[in-house]
Design a protein around this motif. Sequence first.
Motif, short mmCIF file in Angstrom:
data_model
loop_
_atom_site.label_atom_id
_atom_site.label_comp_id
_atom_site.label_asym_id
_atom_site.label_seq_id
_atom_site.Cartn_x
_atom_site.Cartn_y
_atom_site.Cartn_z
N ILE A 27 -9.75 -0.83 -8.03
CA ILE A 27 -9.12 -2.03 -7.47
C ILE A 27 -10.08 -2.71 -6.50
O ILE A 27 -10.19 -3.94 -6.47
N TRP A 77 0.86 -1.18 0.00
CA TRP A 77 0.00 0.00 0.00
C TRP A 77 0.89 1.23 0.00
O TRP A 77 2.07 1.16 0.34
N ASN A 78 0.32 2.35 -0.35
CA ASN A 78 1.02 3.62 -0.30
C ASN A 78 0.75 4.29 1.04
O ASN A 78 -0.41 4.53 1.40
N SER A 135 -1.33 7.25 -7.08
CA SER A 135 -1.33 6.86 -8.49
C SER A 135 -0.04 6.15 -8.87
O SER A 135 -0.05 5.14 -9.60
N VAL A 155 -2.11 -1.63 -3.88
CA VAL A 155 -3.54 -1.93 -3.81
C VAL A 155 -4.23 -1.28 -2.62
O VAL A 155 -5.33 -1.67 -2.24
N GLY A 172 -7.97 -2.44 -2.17
CA GLY A 172 -8.43 -1.16 -2.70
C GLY A 172 -8.96 -0.22 -1.63
O GLY A 172 -9.75 0.67 -1.92
N ILE A 182 -0.12 2.62 -7.42
CA ILE A 182 -1.01 1.76 -8.21
C ILE A 182 -0.32 1.32 -9.49
O ILE A 182 -0.42 0.15 -9.91
N GLU A 183 0.41 2.23 -10.13
CA GLU A 183 1.12 1.92 -11.37
C GLU A 183 2.10 0.76 -11.18
O GLU A 183 2.35 -0.03 -12.09
N LEU A 213 -8.64 4.48 -5.58
CA LEU A 213 -8.47 3.04 -5.32
C LEU A 213 -9.72 2.22 -5.61
O LEU A 213 -9.67 0.99 -5.59
#
Length: 355
Positions: free
Chosen positions: A95, A19-20, A29, A37, A104, A32-33, A92
């Motif tokens: 996802i 996760w971020n 973003s 998730v 997500g 996710i790239e 998110l």
Amino acid sequence: MGYKSPMHEMSVTTPSQFWNDSCAPEAISYAIEHGGVGATTNPVIVGQVLEADLPGYKPVIKQLITENPNASEDEVAWLLNEKMAVDGAKLLYPIFKQTEKKTGYISIQTNTKYYNNTEKIVEQAVHFSDLAENIMVKMPVTAAGVAAVEECTYRGVNVNATVSFTVAQALAVAEAIKRGMERRSAQGLDNSFLYPVCTIMVGRVEDWLTEVREAGNIIVDPQAVTMSGIAVFKNAYRIYKERGYHTRLLSAAYRHHHHWSEFIGGDVSMTIPPMWIRRFVNSGITVENRMDTPVDPKLLSQLQNHFPDFNKAYDPDGMKPEEFDKYGATRRTLMQFLNGYDKMVGIVRDVMINS
């Protein structure tokens, strides 16, 4: 995307998720790239995001003030917190839908000032859970927080238990979630949408033992302290697997690449700050299962022989829930979160007064 980074490779070839650890849209973003998730926030993170893009957020704060003319600075700060979480949830959401609600999520943290008040944690958590489908709510693993974890689970809130550093805290959380889900089942309520996590702040275990080492003039192999949080997390993971808990472990508070690379291969999540995600993406580190590789017994022995606070963190019975609030890493982190919250409110106050 041509280049497949180690982060992306991990996300598609192992059960490990990342996760971020920020609510900044561009950071989410980017994660996710590369296979991310989820995302998490806390008062310190929100303050950092505000400071990094204050010109961009000032109009947002001003609009919230205009729409809520009688709101206090604290109330505006929480409205801003909620907006940042909802904005992240939108990024998110694809996802979330694609994985049928398993991933997500973005986590929003309850007010740190409520760390000793179960009712207030629950009240705020239930409110947060209604902000978006893919909201997960963070609450501290204090004595009051453990009770809140059970009650929130019972009320259908997806929980992210945080301010957690020890195996004992992780087990208390898993048992509290189990009780909450059993209460739901007994009333015929659906549990299929519940995907709770329990955070272990591995870097903050290391931070605390570093402080203890310096204060006590303790001499050990430097690598021992570096691996302390990793040892705690791996021990908790082993027990979680043995007991078959529904709760998923989440590693947090990154200080070096071992806090990522040592957990690859585990059926776990990792919330990683944007700076470290970028470093790991370009690291060239081999993606292989290291979760099942135990910490060097010699290093573990040094930790156990020289640090009573490590034993409190590592041993399943190292602490009782009533002792969680007084653990050094807990007190230290609560203070940092409280100071981070004050700083965030100060930013809002400045805009309110000078608008």
